[in-house]
Design a protein around this motif. Sequence first.
Motif, PDB file in Angstrom:
ATOM      1  N   ILE A 141       6.576 -23.067   6.878  1.00 27.06           N
ATOM      2  CA  ILE A 141       7.981 -22.527   6.878  1.00 27.06           C
ATOM      3  C   ILE A 141       8.220 -21.748   8.054  1.00 27.06           C
ATOM      4  CG2 ILE A 141       9.780 -21.043   5.988  1.00 27.06           C
ATOM      5  CD1 ILE A 141       8.835 -21.755   3.288  1.00 27.06           C
ATOM      6  N   ARG A 142       9.268 -22.132   8.989  1.00 23.83           N
ATOM      7  CA  ARG A 142       9.304 -21.392  10.404  1.00 23.83           C
ATOM      8  C   ARG A 142      10.909 -20.868  10.522  1.00 23.83           C
ATOM      9  NH1 ARG A 142       7.319 -23.055  15.907  1.00 23.83           N
ATOM     10  NH2 ARG A 142       6.004 -21.396  15.524  1.00 23.83           N
ATOM     11  N   ALA A 143      11.122 -19.663  10.458  1.00 28.50           N
ATOM     12  CA  ALA A 143      12.206 -18.924  10.815  1.00 28.50           C
ATOM     13  C   ALA A 143      12.382 -18.680  12.045  1.00 28.50           C
ATOM     14  CB  ALA A 143      12.588 -17.708   9.920  1.00 28.50           C
ATOM     15  N   LYS A 144      13.562 -18.866  12.790  1.00 25.50           N
ATOM     16  CA  LYS A 144      13.561 -18.800  14.194  1.00 25.50           C
ATOM     17  C   LYS A 144      15.126 -18.069  14.462  1.00 25.50           C
ATOM     18  CE  LYS A 144      11.642 -19.921  18.235  1.00 25.50           C
ATOM     19  NZ  LYS A 144      12.477 -20.215  19.268  1.00 25.50           N
ATOM     20  N   ASN A 145      14.962 -16.764  14.908  1.00 27.25           N
ATOM     21  CA  ASN A 145      16.232 -16.136  15.178  1.00 27.25           C
ATOM     22  C   ASN A 145      17.083 -16.148  14.341  1.00 27.25           C
ATOM     23  OD1 ASN A 145      15.074 -15.578  17.556  1.00 27.25           O
ATOM     24  ND2 ASN A 145      15.975 -17.219  18.469  1.00 27.25           N
ATOM     25  N   LEU A 146      16.839 -15.918  12.984  1.00 19.70           N
ATOM     26  CA  LEU A 146      17.650 -16.103  11.792  1.00 19.70           C
ATOM     27  C   LEU A 146      18.579 -14.724  11.737  1.00 19.70           C
ATOM     28  CD1 LEU A 146      17.753 -18.333   9.226  1.00 19.70           C
ATOM     29  CD2 LEU A 146      16.656 -16.527   8.156  1.00 19.70           C
ATOM     30  N   ASN A 147      19.948 -15.087  11.770  1.00 16.34           N
ATOM     31  CA  ASN A 147      20.877 -14.084  11.155  1.00 16.34           C
ATOM     32  C   ASN A 147      21.288 -14.349   9.982  1.00 16.34           C
ATOM     33  OD1 ASN A 147      20.602 -12.755  13.675  1.00 16.34           O
ATOM     34  ND2 ASN A 147      22.033 -13.808  14.622  1.00 16.34           N
ATOM     35  N   PHE A 148      21.696 -13.153   9.137  1.00 17.45           N
ATOM     36  CA  PHE A 148      22.574 -13.595   7.828  1.00 17.45           C
ATOM     37  C   PHE A 148      23.586 -12.681   7.635  1.00 17.45           C
ATOM     38  CE2 PHE A 148      23.088 -13.248   3.269  1.00 17.45           C
ATOM     39  CZ  PHE A 148      23.310 -14.636   2.993  1.00 17.45           C
ATOM     40  N   TYR A 149      24.667 -13.128   7.191  1.00 18.65           N
ATOM     41  CA  TYR A 149      25.938 -12.059   7.187  1.00 18.65           C
ATOM     42  C   TYR A 149      26.481 -12.263   5.725  1.00 18.65           C
ATOM     43  CZ  TYR A 149      26.198 -12.243  12.119  1.00 18.65           C
ATOM     44  OH  TYR A 149      26.205 -12.204  13.570  1.00 18.65           O
ATOM     45  N   TYR A 150      26.488 -11.111   5.127  1.00 19.80           N
ATOM     46  CA  TYR A 150      27.427 -11.115   3.775  1.00 19.80           C
ATOM     47  C   TYR A 150      28.943 -10.867   4.383  1.00 19.80           C
ATOM     48  CZ  TYR A 150      23.210 -10.760   0.895  1.00 19.80           C
ATOM     49  OH  TYR A 150      21.872 -10.884   0.215  1.00 19.80           O
ATOM     50  N   THR A 151      29.564 -11.757   4.392  1.00 21.64           N
ATOM     51  CA  THR A 151      31.028 -11.583   5.096  1.00 21.64           C
ATOM     52  C   THR A 151      30.778 -11.135   6.389  1.00 21.64           C
ATOM     53  OG1 THR A 151      31.643 -11.376   2.827  1.00 21.64           O
ATOM     54  CG2 THR A 151      33.505 -11.013   4.638  1.00 21.64           C
ATOM     55  N   ASP A 152      31.086  -9.713   6.543  1.00 25.81           N
ATOM     56  CA  ASP A 152      31.103  -9.265   7.699  1.00 25.81           C
ATOM     57  C   ASP A 152      29.792  -8.501   8.221  1.00 25.81           C
ATOM     58  OD1 ASP A 152      33.285 -10.236   8.783  1.00 25.81           O
ATOM     59  OD2 ASP A 152      34.345  -8.592   7.729  1.00 25.81           O
ATOM     60  N   PHE A 153      28.948  -8.113   6.873  1.00 26.70           N
ATOM     61  CA  PHE A 153      27.925  -7.326   7.129  1.00 26.70           C
ATOM     62  C   PHE A 153      26.498  -8.130   7.441  1.00 26.70           C
ATOM     63  CE2 PHE A 153      23.925  -5.558   4.743  1.00 26.70           C
ATOM     64  CZ  PHE A 153      23.774  -4.336   5.596  1.00 26.70           C
ATOM     65  N   LEU A 154      26.113  -7.719   8.412  1.00 19.90           N
ATOM     66  CA  LEU A 154      24.810  -8.441   8.863  1.00 19.90           C
ATOM     67  C   LEU A 154      23.724  -7.945   8.726  1.00 19.90           C
ATOM     68  CD1 LEU A 154      23.393 -10.135  11.171  1.00 19.90           C
ATOM     69  CD2 LEU A 154      23.414  -8.187  12.829  1.00 19.90           C
ATOM     70  N   SER A 169      12.558 -13.869  13.191  1.00 19.04           N
ATOM     71  CA  SER A 169      11.625 -15.037  13.574  1.00 19.04           C
ATOM     72  C   SER A 169      10.370 -14.917  12.774  1.00 19.04           C
ATOM     73  CB  SER A 169      11.295 -15.078  15.173  1.00 19.04           C
ATOM     74  OG  SER A 169      12.641 -15.481  15.423  1.00 19.04           O
ATOM     75  N   LEU A 170       9.776 -15.830  11.840  1.00 20.93           N
ATOM     76  CA  LEU A 170       8.666 -15.499  11.071  1.00 20.93           C
ATOM     77  C   LEU A 170       8.301 -16.731  10.546  1.00 20.93           C
ATOM     78  CD1 LEU A 170       6.908 -13.238   9.566  1.00 20.93           C
ATOM     79  CD2 LEU A 170       8.657 -13.219   7.855  1.00 20.93           C
ATOM     80  N   ASP A 171       6.718 -17.035  10.720  1.00 20.75           N
ATOM     81  CA  ASP A 171       6.253 -18.348  10.431  1.00 20.75           C
ATOM     82  C   ASP A 171       5.285 -18.102   9.083  1.00 20.75           C
ATOM     83  OD1 ASP A 171       7.335 -19.421  12.235  1.00 20.75           O
ATOM     84  OD2 ASP A 171       5.263 -19.423  13.625  1.00 20.75           O
ATOM     85  N   PHE A 172       5.309 -19.192   8.269  1.00 14.86           N
ATOM     86  CA  PHE A 172       4.434 -19.029   6.888  1.00 14.86           C
ATOM     87  C   PHE A 172       3.512 -20.266   6.843  1.00 14.86           C
ATOM     88  CE2 PHE A 172       8.558 -16.899   6.032  1.00 14.86           C
ATOM     89  CZ  PHE A 172       8.112 -15.768   5.726  1.00 14.86           C
ATOM     90  N   PHE A 173       2.392 -19.876   6.576  1.00 15.42           N
ATOM     91  CA  PHE A 173       1.354 -20.902   6.665  1.00 15.42           C
ATOM     92  C   PHE A 173       1.142 -21.307   5.180  1.00 15.42           C
ATOM     93  CE2 PHE A 173       0.904 -18.356  10.183  1.00 15.42           C
ATOM     94  CZ  PHE A 173       1.091 -19.186  11.181  1.00 15.42           C
ATOM     95  N   GLY A 215      31.029 -16.217   1.002  1.00  9.79           N
ATOM     96  CA  GLY A 215      31.470 -15.549   2.116  1.00  9.79           C
ATOM     97  C   GLY A 215      30.292 -15.190   3.010  1.00  9.79           C
ATOM     98  N   VAL A 216      29.088 -15.863   2.693  1.00  9.05           N
ATOM     99  CA  VAL A 216      27.854 -15.705   3.608  1.00  9.05           C
ATOM    100  C   VAL A 216      27.887 -16.644   4.607  1.00  9.05           C
ATOM    101  CG1 VAL A 216      26.601 -14.697   1.607  1.00  9.05           C
ATOM    102  CG2 VAL A 216      26.377 -17.110   2.087  1.00  9.05           C
ATOM    103  N   ARG A 217      27.065 -16.400   5.534  1.00 10.85           N
ATOM    104  CA  ARG A 217      26.919 -17.132   6.738  1.00 10.85           C
ATOM    105  C   ARG A 217      25.672 -17.074   7.334  1.00 10.85           C
ATOM    106  NH1 ARG A 217      28.901 -15.914  11.787  1.00 10.85           N
ATOM    107  NH2 ARG A 217      29.849 -14.164  11.095  1.00 10.85           N
ATOM    108  N   VAL A 218      25.001 -17.898   7.715  1.00 10.16           N
ATOM    109  CA  VAL A 218      23.570 -18.189   8.181  1.00 10.16           C
ATOM    110  C   VAL A 218      23.689 -18.876   9.649  1.00 10.16           C
ATOM    111  CG1 VAL A 218      21.320 -19.088   7.934  1.00 10.16           C
ATOM    112  CG2 VAL A 218      22.521 -18.680   6.064  1.00 10.16           C
TER     113      VAL A 218
END
Lengths: 296, 253
Positions: B7-20, B26-30, B61-64
């Motif tokens: 699994i590779r996360a790259k520059n992941l942003n996550f919002y609950y409506t307006d809350f970041l 960025s994180l890798d899993f092996f 209302g979430v956004r990725v």
Amino acid sequence: MNKRFLKEKLIRAGFFVTALVSVLVLGMIMVFLFSQGLPIFDQVSVGRFIFGTQWYPTAEPPDFGILPLIAASVAVTAVSSLIAIPLGVTTAVYLAEIASPRMRGFFKPVVEMLAALPSVVIGFFGMVVFAPFLLEQLDLLTGLNLLNASIMLAFMSVPTICSISEDAIYSVPAELKEASLALGATHWQTIYRVIVPAALSGISTAVILGMSRAMGETMVVLMVAGGASLIPGSLFDPVRPMPASIAAEMAEAPFHSEHYYALFAIGVVLFLFTFLFNICADYIAGRHKQVGAATL
Amino acid sequence: MKEQIKIRAKNLNFYYTDFLALSEVSLDFFPHQATALIGPSGCGKSTFLRCINRMNDLIPGVRVEGSLCLDGQDIYGPKVDVVEIRRRVGMVFQKPNPFPKTIFENVAYGLRVNGGRDREALSRRVEESLRLSALWDEVKDRLDQSALGLSGGQQQRLCIARALAVRPEVLLMDEPASALDPIATQKIEELIHELKKRFTIIIVTHSMQQAARVSDRTAFFYMGRLIEVGNTETIFTYPRHKQTEDYITGRFG
Ligand SMILES: Nc1ncnc2c1ncn2[C@@H]1O[C@H](COP(=O)(O)OP(=O)(O)O)[C@@H](O)[C@H]1O
Ligand SMILES: [Mg+2]
């Protein structure tokens, strides 16, 4: 100190008395109902009363067989349930699980408003709108019949069934829903494999209360059931459910006459039916109380 | 090396409506490793974990933003089947949440919704999963009894068995032992040691000791950011950042 103690006691006593009022009233009504109903059994045996098929209370000699009335009540309740249960439960699932918050905000008050409709209005609708419609479409002798009454009664029990079921479905813990989805179940699979089963006791209670409402409802059946004291042979036969009989005849039955006692005895039978429904509802609600994530 | 990343996360942003809630993670899993996510309460560990099986989709209302890939395939890609992702990425929740069904039906659930009907095959898989989660001996004689009659620790192992039954590739665990007593916790930890031989495990924990005991790698989150990640031993002995050090030594304000 002593004064405060006394005040406390008085308050307790006050609340106790208020609570007692409803118990007393219920008790008084029961005593009255039974005291006015039981004397008929001096004239007619219980068996002939319940299983007799002839209801001619004013004939000479009179016949007090209420099987047609019981059959009519059972039939309208059963047919209306066949309509109201799928409608009510499906609507509840839609409201609790599928509808967007906006849709829910629109539908829920509408369903609740249906419950607020006075039964005489529903009866009126059945009489002047639905009965002529049935008459025309199906070429019947009368539009006031078992089917019409059942459909009108279904309108009355849908809100009961829907709103209680919706509460039950809505209160299924979110953890169960998440557990199901996390295992790769679809939303639909989650609804029918987890959510509805977990809410089943609430839904059953809702259904039974809805049926109990349909069975006890008077005005609608008085207006649209047709009033013939015959054991119904088809959906289109006019019928005379128990509450309709009591309401229609009470005014003309002479005080403390056999007819008068017989009507009260019908009241007793009706009461036993709805009482049974309520016992069932309580039993089911109590039995499956524990749903959702268990305690540790 | 690229195939080695599960699994590779790259520059992941996550919002609950307006809350970041997650910012530039960025994180890798092996594969065949257990990675622990640690950090103070509210730093976004659960949010991150629930991104991986798209559990956050349920919240309106979430956004990725950014990318999150499972075997190189974007989990949030337009053609992705969420159900398929969730079958490949299993999850165990903080509070044991067995269905109010029998023990057997709990474990068989994921197979049934997947179309499994053959009673024989179901039984085999249920037994295999219960053995894998070290619960078989305790429940083999009461498979047809309600799962709600089990103790909390047993329920949690049942939830693990239930997740394993669909043979996921990744197992997400959100503080799986936080509601359990020390003995049940120890059992779960032993289990994780076994399971990581076969799965990719990502475990959120608030217990430093637990992270040290069960994980190969540890990632430290703070205020929605990934502060540092590395070998568990390294993180606990030579943390590079002041915040990590403060947190693991319990000097957190
Ligand atoms: N459903 C939600 N809606 C809005 N904000 C949320 C929701 N869930 C979590 N948050 C916020 O996101 C942040 C991260 O939460 P979470 O991921 O649960 O933290 P952790 O698991 O590390 O304790 C917190 O500030 C929390 O208040
Ligand atoms: Mg959390």
